[in-house]
Design an enzyme around this catalytic site. Structure first.
Site, PDB file in Angstrom:
ATOM      1  N   ASP A   4      -4.142  -3.232   4.471  1.00 51.61           N
ATOM      2  CA  ASP A   4      -4.672  -4.102   5.526  1.00 51.61           C
ATOM      3  C   ASP A   4      -4.967  -3.386   6.839  1.00 51.61           C
ATOM      4  O   ASP A   4      -5.704  -3.918   7.672  1.00 51.61           O
ATOM      5  CB  ASP A   4      -3.664  -5.231   5.825  1.00 51.61           C
ATOM      6  CG  ASP A   4      -3.447  -6.159   4.654  1.00 51.61           C
ATOM      7  OD1 ASP A   4      -4.223  -6.093   3.692  1.00 51.61           O
ATOM      8  OD2 ASP A   4      -2.482  -6.948   4.705  1.00 51.61           O
ATOM      9  N   CYS A  33      -9.216 -12.856  -4.448  1.00 54.15           N
ATOM     10  CA  CYS A  33      -8.556 -13.976  -3.794  1.00 54.15           C
ATOM     11  C   CYS A  33      -8.443 -15.121  -4.795  1.00 54.15           C
ATOM     12  O   CYS A  33      -9.436 -15.770  -5.106  1.00 54.15           O
ATOM     13  CB  CYS A  33      -9.409 -14.378  -2.589  1.00 54.15           C
ATOM     14  SG  CYS A  33      -8.575 -15.570  -1.580  1.00 54.15           S
ATOM     15  N   GLU A  49       9.597   3.324   7.110  1.00 51.12           N
ATOM     16  CA  GLU A  49       9.556   1.851   6.979  1.00 51.12           C
ATOM     17  C   GLU A  49      10.816   1.282   7.626  1.00 51.12           C
ATOM     18  O   GLU A  49      11.919   1.587   7.193  1.00 51.12           O
ATOM     19  CB  GLU A  49       9.479   1.468   5.496  1.00 51.12           C
ATOM     20  CG  GLU A  49       9.709   0.003   5.179  1.00 51.12           C
ATOM     21  CD  GLU A  49       8.739  -0.960   5.875  1.00 51.12           C
ATOM     22  OE1 GLU A  49       7.537  -0.897   5.612  1.00 51.12           O
ATOM     23  OE2 GLU A  49       9.222  -1.792   6.689  1.00 51.12           O
ATOM     24  N   GLN A  53       3.961 -11.078  -0.865  1.00 53.85           N
ATOM     25  CA  GLN A  53       3.375 -12.123  -0.015  1.00 53.85           C
ATOM     26  C   GLN A  53       2.421 -13.070  -0.769  1.00 53.85           C
ATOM     27  O   GLN A  53       2.314 -14.254  -0.420  1.00 53.85           O
ATOM     28  CB  GLN A  53       2.642 -11.483   1.170  1.00 53.85           C
ATOM     29  CG  GLN A  53       3.533 -10.604   2.031  1.00 53.85           C
ATOM     30  CD  GLN A  53       2.746  -9.733   3.021  1.00 53.85           C
ATOM     31  OE1 GLN A  53       1.754 -10.159   3.597  1.00 53.85           O
ATOM     32  NE2 GLN A  53       3.204  -8.500   3.212  1.00 53.85           N
ATOM     33  N   GLY A  60       0.810  -1.219   0.000  1.00 57.12           N
ATOM     34  CA  GLY A  60       0.000   0.000   0.000  1.00 57.12           C
ATOM     35  C   GLY A  60       0.842   1.267   0.000  1.00 57.12           C
ATOM     36  O   GLY A  60       0.583   2.195  -0.792  1.00 57.12           O
ATOM     37  N   LYS A 117      -8.888  -8.190   2.601  1.00 57.06           N
ATOM     38  CA  LYS A 117      -7.560  -7.583   2.796  1.00 57.06           C
ATOM     39  C   LYS A 117      -6.554  -8.284   1.890  1.00 57.06           C
ATOM     40  O   LYS A 117      -6.021  -9.334   2.227  1.00 57.06           O
ATOM     41  CB  LYS A 117      -7.150  -7.692   4.263  1.00 57.06           C
ATOM     42  CG  LYS A 117      -8.006  -6.815   5.195  1.00 57.06           C
ATOM     43  CD  LYS A 117      -7.494  -6.825   6.612  1.00 57.06           C
ATOM     44  CE  LYS A 117      -8.388  -6.047   7.563  1.00 57.06           C
ATOM     45  NZ  LYS A 117      -8.481  -4.611   7.298  1.00 57.06           N
ATOM     46  N   THR A 118      -6.322  -7.700   0.726  1.00 57.21           N
ATOM     47  CA  THR A 118      -5.457  -8.310  -0.297  1.00 57.21           C
ATOM     48  C   THR A 118      -4.647  -7.239  -1.018  1.00 57.21           C
ATOM     49  O   THR A 118      -5.006  -6.054  -1.009  1.00 57.21           O
ATOM     50  CB  THR A 118      -6.311  -9.033  -1.365  1.00 57.21           C
ATOM     51  OG1 THR A 118      -7.283  -8.095  -1.872  1.00 57.21           O
ATOM     52  CG2 THR A 118      -7.039 -10.243  -0.809  1.00 57.21           C
ATOM     53  N   ALA A 119      -3.575  -7.674  -1.684  1.00 60.85           N
ATOM     54  CA  ALA A 119      -2.803  -6.760  -2.524  1.00 60.85           C
ATOM     55  C   ALA A 119      -3.670  -6.315  -3.708  1.00 60.85           C
ATOM     56  O   ALA A 119      -3.525  -5.200  -4.218  1.00 60.85           O
ATOM     57  CB  ALA A 119      -1.540  -7.448  -3.012  1.00 60.85           C
ATOM     58  N   ALA A 120      -4.580  -7.199  -4.131  1.00 63.13           N
ATOM     59  CA  ALA A 120      -5.487  -6.858  -5.223  1.00 63.13           C
ATOM     60  C   ALA A 120      -6.354  -5.662  -4.834  1.00 63.13           C
ATOM     61  O   ALA A 120      -6.642  -4.794  -5.669  1.00 63.13           O
ATOM     62  CB  ALA A 120      -6.369  -8.060  -5.547  1.00 63.13           C
ATOM     63  N   CYS A 152      -5.836 -12.061   3.033  1.00 61.30           N
ATOM     64  CA  CYS A 152      -6.124 -13.140   2.077  1.00 61.30           C
ATOM     65  C   CYS A 152      -6.881 -14.284   2.749  1.00 61.30           C
ATOM     66  O   CYS A 152      -6.310 -15.331   3.063  1.00 61.30           O
ATOM     67  CB  CYS A 152      -4.878 -13.662   1.396  1.00 61.30           C
ATOM     68  SG  CYS A 152      -5.350 -14.636  -0.040  1.00 61.30           S
TER      69      CYS A 152
END
Ligand code: FAD
Length: 404
Positions: free
Chosen positions: A299, A343, A36, A44, A15, A307-310, A162
């Site tokens: 997330d 997913c 960071e 992931q 994100g 909750k996904t990268a997508a 995920c």
């Protein structure tokens, strides 16, 4: 003197990097810092494939330096507290920074302590988890060498990142055992704290057919609470048919654990949090409900998407546009985020059910393929296309099929 930025982004995961790149694609006018603490950035979503022997783990990690967008100040530290009334944050070393816009993208906390005895035995005694960097290789080692016995796969209460990943570990393990001819010797159990197999009903029949094909014993409302690795015993709190709670003990030869998950502590204890600890955002604009110069992405925030990268792929451009508009003042706020998340359920080697959906479980397929069926084209997408889409597009501000 206080270090001041136009933008402070907390977190350099999917994100944080995606939003920074999306801002920089639109304008180079602003001074941006990303806070960071880690040296490595992980892709992931491929860890499930690693655990199924279908992806090289080394290809899931890149140095943080490599993914930091040019023109951004990387502050290698952890954020500790938020002072939103003063537009400031404090780092773990006590340093304070000020911002015009704050974007929180710190991911979620994997609560390994939430299962008694788990930390002590992870990575040995047949106890594994694709959720821990590097351990997906141990999953594959266990699966590949398994010749029979009890294999348990667990899923904690929602929300988790995920939500399909716990059952993906089961499917790819069973698919491996089917190919090697040992599946009949394996006693497979799936224990999930949820009342059903998957949150969106349209996908359940296909997934259930695979569970039947693999002869997996399904246990709903069954939550892993304790592991004794040396004795190879797992303890579950289970709601039985009468609605009463029971403690069940199971022996295992291998167990894949998905840990309980929650908001990071430093967010939970901050003024930014909602009642559950997540960054409290409007679900369509992703702007904080109280602080107009704060956004959440990924997330760590409260929107009830998968909750996904997508999901990040759709959220990042909206947060970039809205935050730039906030800085310019008087411009409209985009409220177009529909809760999209995806997913890819790897139901067998070579086939994926690509579950794409928004708020309320509304199906949002990207491609004109029957969305609830397993397809080899979607495996290709998962294995070969999504990794470069992540590294070369999402993290670089190329908003493929995601422009607001
Ligand atoms: P992350 O990418 O986790 O990044 C959070 C960052 O914040 C980290 O770099 C962390 O170091 C940093 N941070 C934490 N605390 C602080 C602090 N105090 N100060 C500063 N920085 C901090 N998604 C899919 O789309 N498809 C899949 O198939 C899929 N499969 C998955 C399978 C597994 C096993 C796992 C674990 C995840 C999977 N995901 C999948 C989920 C996806 O990886 C995440 O949803 C995504 O990475 C979320 O991005 P994020 O930026 O919110 O969090």
């Amino acid at each position: 003197m206080l270090n001041s930025y136009d933008y402070i982004i907390v977190g350099g995961g999917a994100g944080g990097i995606a939003v920074a790149s999306s801002i920089l694609k639109r304008t180079k006018d602003y001074k941006i810092a990303i806070i960071e603490p880690m040296d490595v950035h992980y892709y992931q979503p491929a860890w499930t494939l690693v655990g199924g022997g279908a992806f090289n783990y080394d290809k899931t990690a890149r140095s943080m330096e490599h993914v930091m967008p040019a023109g951004v100040d990387w502050i290698k530290a952890a954020a500790a507290t938020f002072e939103p009334d003063d537009n400031q944050i404090t780092l773990a070393d006590g340093q304070k920074l000020s911002y015009k816009i704050l974007i929180v993208a710190a991911g979620l906390k994997l609560n390994w302590d939430g299962v008694e005895g788990l930390k002590e035995t992870l990575g040995k005694n047949g106890v594994t988890s694709n959720y821990l960097p590097g351990l997906s290789r141990y999953t594959w080692e266990l699966v590949n060498e398994f010749v029979g016995g009890k294999a348990i796969f667990t899923q904690p209460p929602m929300p988790i990142k995920c939500a399909g990943a716990p059952q993906k570990a089961l499917y790819l393990s069973c698919s491996t055992w089917r190919k090697s001819g040992v599946l009949n010797e394996v006693d497979v159990e799936f224990h999930t704290a949820t009342p059903g197999l998957f949150g969106v009903a349209d996908f359940v029949p296909t997934l259930m057919a695979y569970m039947n094909k693999y002869n997996a014993d399904l246990n709903f409302q069954s939550n892993l609470v304790k592991i004794n690795g040396e004795a190879k015993l797992a303890t579950f709190k289970q709601i039985n048919g009468d609605g009463n709670e029971e403690i069940i003990e199971k022996s295992f030869d291998m167990i894949h654990v998905t840990p309980p998950q929650c908001a990071p502590d430093f967010i939970k204890s901050s003024p930014l949090a909602d009642g559950n600890g997540w960054v409290d955002v409007d679900h369509n604009s992703l702007r904080h409900v109280k602080y107009e110069n704060i956004y959440g992405v990924g997330d760590c925030m409260s929107a009830p998407n998968a909750k996904t990268a997508a999901a990040v792929r759709k959220q990042a451009p909206i947060v970039a546009c809205n935050s730039i508009n906030s800085l310019k003042k008087g411009h409209e706020i985009d409220k177009s985020y529909t809760g999209y998340g995806a997913c890819p359920l790897t139901v067998e080697h070579g086939k994926v059910v690509l579950a794409e959906f928004g708020y309320g479980g509304k199906l949002e397929p990207t491609f004109p393929i029957e969305p609830t069926k397993a397809s080899s084209l979607n495996w290709l997408l998962k294995e070969k296309i999504m990794p470069p889409v992540y590294w070369k597009m999402l993290l670089k501000g190329h908003e493929w099929l995601a422009k607001p």
